[in-house]
Write an enzyme that holds these catalytic residues in place. Structure first.
Site, PDB file in Angstrom:
ATOM      1  N   GLU A  55       0.940  -1.234  -0.172  1.00 39.95           N
ATOM      2  CA  GLU A  55      -0.114  -0.014  -0.044  1.00 39.95           C
ATOM      3  C   GLU A  55       0.982   1.223  -0.026  1.00 39.95           C
ATOM      4  O   GLU A  55       1.778   1.273   0.648  1.00 39.95           O
ATOM      5  CB  GLU A  55      -0.574   0.080   1.312  1.00 39.95           C
ATOM      6  CG  GLU A  55      -1.808  -1.131   1.533  1.00 39.95           C
ATOM      7  CD  GLU A  55      -2.499  -1.049   2.913  1.00 39.95           C
ATOM      8  OE1 GLU A  55      -1.812   0.064   3.574  1.00 39.95           O
ATOM      9  OE2 GLU A  55      -3.227  -1.904   3.247  1.00 39.95           O
ATOM     10  N   CYS A  76       3.118   8.325   1.693  1.00 40.39           N
ATOM     11  CA  CYS A  76       3.462   7.575   2.884  1.00 40.39           C
ATOM     12  C   CYS A  76       3.849   6.299   2.086  1.00 40.39           C
ATOM     13  O   CYS A  76       2.977   5.507   1.551  1.00 40.39           O
ATOM     14  CB  CYS A  76       2.290   7.366   3.493  1.00 40.39           C
ATOM     15  SG  CYS A  76       2.501   6.413   5.130  1.00 40.39           S
ATOM     16  N   CYS A  80       5.041  -7.426   7.994  1.00 44.80           N
ATOM     17  CA  CYS A  80       6.120  -6.555   9.113  1.00 44.80           C
ATOM     18  C   CYS A  80       6.112  -7.692  10.074  1.00 44.80           C
ATOM     19  O   CYS A  80       5.274  -8.471  10.346  1.00 44.80           O
ATOM     20  CB  CYS A  80       5.140  -5.352   9.577  1.00 44.80           C
ATOM     21  SG  CYS A  80       6.488  -4.468  10.910  1.00 44.80           S
ATOM     22  N   CYS A 111       3.209  -5.103  16.200  1.00 45.12           N
ATOM     23  CA  CYS A 111       2.667  -4.233  17.240  1.00 45.12           C
ATOM     24  C   CYS A 111       1.065  -4.459  17.390  1.00 45.12           C
ATOM     25  O   CYS A 111       0.463  -4.682  16.691  1.00 45.12           O
ATOM     26  CB  CYS A 111       2.880  -2.832  16.986  1.00 45.12           C
ATOM     27  SG  CYS A 111       4.692  -2.232  16.667  1.00 45.12           S
ATOM     28  N   CYS A 115      -1.461  -2.377  15.084  1.00 50.96           N
ATOM     29  CA  CYS A 115      -1.151  -2.293  13.924  1.00 50.96           C
ATOM     30  C   CYS A 115      -1.644  -3.571  12.849  1.00 50.96           C
ATOM     31  O   CYS A 115      -1.010  -4.626  13.345  1.00 50.96           O
ATOM     32  CB  CYS A 115       0.321  -1.835  13.583  1.00 50.96           C
ATOM     33  SG  CYS A 115       0.919  -1.608  11.884  1.00 50.96           S
ATOM     34  N   GLY A 156       5.508  -2.068   7.032  1.00 51.40           N
ATOM     35  CA  GLY A 156       7.071  -2.466   7.359  1.00 51.40           C
ATOM     36  C   GLY A 156       7.938  -1.567   8.157  1.00 51.40           C
ATOM     37  O   GLY A 156       7.456  -0.429   8.709  1.00 51.40           O
ATOM     38  N   SER A 200      10.388   6.740   9.401  1.00 47.57           N
ATOM     39  CA  SER A 200       9.455   6.286  10.989  1.00 47.57           C
ATOM     40  C   SER A 200      10.086   5.086  11.248  1.00 47.57           C
ATOM     41  O   SER A 200      10.054   4.245  10.543  1.00 47.57           O
ATOM     42  CB  SER A 200       7.996   6.357  10.698  1.00 47.57           C
ATOM     43  OG  SER A 200       7.420   6.016  11.831  1.00 47.57           O
ATOM     44  N   HIS A 234       4.260   6.117  21.259  1.00 46.07           N
ATOM     45  CA  HIS A 234       3.240   5.443  21.870  1.00 46.07           C
ATOM     46  C   HIS A 234       2.899   5.340  23.197  1.00 46.07           C
ATOM     47  O   HIS A 234       1.914   5.250  23.784  1.00 46.07           O
ATOM     48  CB  HIS A 234       2.588   4.335  20.923  1.00 46.07           C
ATOM     49  CG  HIS A 234       2.666   4.404  19.736  1.00 46.07           C
ATOM     50  ND1 HIS A 234       2.503   5.698  18.982  1.00 46.07           N
ATOM     51  CD2 HIS A 234       3.056   3.629  18.639  1.00 46.07           C
ATOM     52  CE1 HIS A 234       2.695   5.416  17.407  1.00 46.07           C
ATOM     53  NE2 HIS A 234       2.895   3.984  17.469  1.00 46.07           N
ATOM     54  N   ASN A 291      -6.773   5.248  15.058  1.00 48.84           N
ATOM     55  CA  ASN A 291      -7.653   4.884  13.757  1.00 48.84           C
ATOM     56  C   ASN A 291      -8.116   3.646  13.962  1.00 48.84           C
ATOM     57  O   ASN A 291      -7.654   2.599  13.696  1.00 48.84           O
ATOM     58  CB  ASN A 291      -6.844   5.065  12.498  1.00 48.84           C
ATOM     59  CG  ASN A 291      -7.597   5.377  11.239  1.00 48.84           C
ATOM     60  OD1 ASN A 291      -8.950   5.146  11.173  1.00 48.84           O
ATOM     61  ND2 ASN A 291      -7.065   5.978  10.128  1.00 48.84           N
TER      62      ASN A 291
HETATM   63  N1  SAH Z   1       7.657   0.595  11.246  1.00 46.69           N
HETATM   64  C1  SAH Z   1       7.739   1.811  11.093  1.00 46.69           C
HETATM   65  C2  SAH Z   1       6.692   2.502  10.157  1.00 46.69           C
HETATM   66  C3  SAH Z   1       5.404   1.709   9.843  1.00 46.69           C
HETATM   67  S1  SAH Z   1       4.235   2.047  11.035  1.00 46.69           S
HETATM   68  C4  SAH Z   1       7.048   2.390  12.494  1.00 46.69           C
HETATM   69  O1  SAH Z   1       7.071   1.817  13.493  1.00 46.69           O
HETATM   70  O2  SAH Z   1       7.411   3.800  12.742  1.00 46.69           O
HETATM   71  C5  SAH Z   1       3.628   4.052  10.724  1.00 46.69           C
HETATM   72  C6  SAH Z   1       2.902   4.580  11.914  1.00 46.69           C
HETATM   73  O3  SAH Z   1       1.479   4.302  11.660  1.00 46.69           O
HETATM   74  C7  SAH Z   1       3.508   4.110  13.470  1.00 46.69           C
HETATM   75  O4  SAH Z   1       3.870   5.223  14.136  1.00 46.69           O
HETATM   76  C8  SAH Z   1       2.442   3.375  13.751  1.00 46.69           C
HETATM   77  O5  SAH Z   1       2.471   3.369  15.040  1.00 46.69           O
HETATM   78  C9  SAH Z   1       1.077   3.972  13.122  1.00 46.69           C
HETATM   79  N2  SAH Z   1      -0.131   3.125  13.023  1.00 46.69           N
HETATM   80  C10 SAH Z   1      -0.101   2.045  12.641  1.00 46.69           C
HETATM   81  N3  SAH Z   1      -1.590   1.593  12.957  1.00 46.69           N
HETATM   82  C11 SAH Z   1      -2.101   2.768  13.404  1.00 46.69           C
HETATM   83  C12 SAH Z   1      -3.721   3.021  13.621  1.00 46.69           C
HETATM   84  N4  SAH Z   1      -4.492   1.956  13.533  1.00 46.69           N
HETATM   85  N5  SAH Z   1      -4.001   4.300  14.054  1.00 46.69           N
HETATM   86  C13 SAH Z   1      -3.023   5.239  14.114  1.00 46.69           C
HETATM   87  N6  SAH Z   1      -1.872   5.029  13.788  1.00 46.69           N
HETATM   88  C14 SAH Z   1      -1.417   3.749  13.440  1.00 46.69           C
END
Ligand code: SAH
Length: 340
Positions: free
Chosen positions: A90, A103, A110, A114, A117, A158, A190, A215, A289
């Site tokens: 994506e 983005c 990945c 987390c 995510c 990723g 990031s 976070h 989100n």
């Molecule tokens: N692996 C890297 C980049 C990918 S995640 C990282 O961890 O930074 C990119 C961002 O999207 C991260 O800050 C992640 O925490 C956030 N993210 C993932 N799912 C989300 C959600 N449902 N709502 C808001 N942010 C989210």
């Protein structure tokens, strides 16, 4: 055959120099590909016939296949691309005033799982190659022409620092002054916090921005939703980020998703304040989100307001982002998840 978009200009220089082509040839080739966006060597009319022949016999152009394009009511756009091995990735475009931020994904799936995510749900498949990273930019800019992409964030699917070599290669190509020529501060990586790779990045001194998915400022709490915090504890990540700030003379960003009943209390805000006083930083607050795959919810507006008040009172530099593209499953990995 070599994918021409896997090469930095330096790489191409080495190859063409060895073959005895003029010194300015790599500049011409880069200009054709990344400025004029011509992906056919026979159309690169100011190259010698010999060079055109050499290039077409040894190099090819890869592309991505657009599977789906969705436009949100808030103008966020999501692109689903199919790769040569049928993997899906994506890319999200976030227009905001004069800015068009792209983005970009760096891996298929990945590893990090987390707990909020979607990207990690189906596990990890592979790293993206440099051309697959660059092509997300080229394909989207082609689709939105004459609009231009002004900023890049490596915040898609990723962990960018886990795909270090291809990431750096792609960044060098994005920044090349004979090509796309994106400014160093227009690019942001990031990371979930991979300490050794942050150190490697500092050594390269590229000048690009760095953002940590924080976070929670409380390590024991952070570990609960970001399991890799165990392997690379927050304290060590912060030390590395401190070195980054010192070397680059530029603040880092902390991404902070506000999750109801988890990390949005007064105490959480206070811990965030304390952390922010230790390192030159900016904080991005983003209400969670929601996704059908997890039970988490964003806090109420009142709770978000209270959280903000504490940061404001303490003079912390922060912004509250609104979650974008809710109606098109724009949060990390959601669109891909539906297809799988
Ligand atoms: N692996 C890297 C980049 C990918 S995640 C990282 O961890 O930074 C990119 C961002 O999207 C991260 O800050 C992640 O925490 C956030 N993210 C993932 N799912 C989300 C959600 N449902 N709502 C808001 N942010 C989210």
């Amino acid at each position: 055959m070599i994918d021409i978009k896997s090469l930095t200009r330096e790489d191409l220089e080495k190859i063409l120099f060895k073959e005895g082509f003029p010194k300015f040839s790599p500049i011409q080739v880069f200009t054709w590909i990344y400025r004029k966006r011509v992906e056919d060597f026979s159309k690169m009319t100011d190259l010698s016939k010999k060079l055109r022949k050499y290039l077409s016999e040894n190099f090819y152009f890869s592309r991505l296949e657009l599977k789906e394009r969705k436009i949100s009511l808030d103008t966020t756009e999501k692109f689903l691309f199919k790769l040569k091995d049928n993997s899906l990735i994506e890319t999200v475009l976030i227009p905001e005033g004069k800015r068009n931020t792209l983005c970009i994904s760096t891996q298929v799936g990945c590893k990090y799982k987390c707990k909020f995510c979607v990207s990690g749900l189906r596990g990890f498949k592979r790293n993206l190659e440099a051309p697959e990273i660059i092509n997300q930019f080229l394909e989207v800019e082609d689709l939105i022409s004459p609009e231009k992409i002004t900023n890049i964030v490596f915040m898609g699917i990723g962990e960018p620092l886990d795909n270090f070599e291809n990431l750096i290669r792609a960044i060098k190509i994005f920044m090349d002054n004979k090509g796309i020529y994106l400014g160093k501060r227009k690019i942001c990586i990031s990371t979930v916090g991979i300490t050794p790779k942050i150190k490697k990045l500092i050594e390269l001194s590229l000048g690009v921005k760095l953002s940590l998915s924080l976070h929670s400022a409380i390590s024991e709490k952070r570990t609960k939703i970001i399991p890799v915090d165990k392997k690379y504890p927050l304290s060590e990540v912060l030390t590395a980020l401190g070195e980054f700030v010192k070397k680059e003379k530029f603040p880092v960003t902390f991404e902070y998703i506000l999750i109801k009943g988890f990390n949005s209390s007064r105490e959480d805000a206070q811990e965030l304040v304390n952390l922010s006083k230790k390192i030159k930083c900016k904080i991005n607050l983003i209400p969670y989100n929601p996704s059908p795959y997890f039970d988490w919810q964003p806090p109420s507006e009142q709770e978000v307001g209270d959280f903000k008040k504490i940061l404001k009172k303490e003079g912390v530099f922060f912004t509250l982002r609104r979650p974008r593209g809710k109606d098109i499953e724009a949060a990390c990995g959601q669109l891909r998840a539906r297809f799988l």
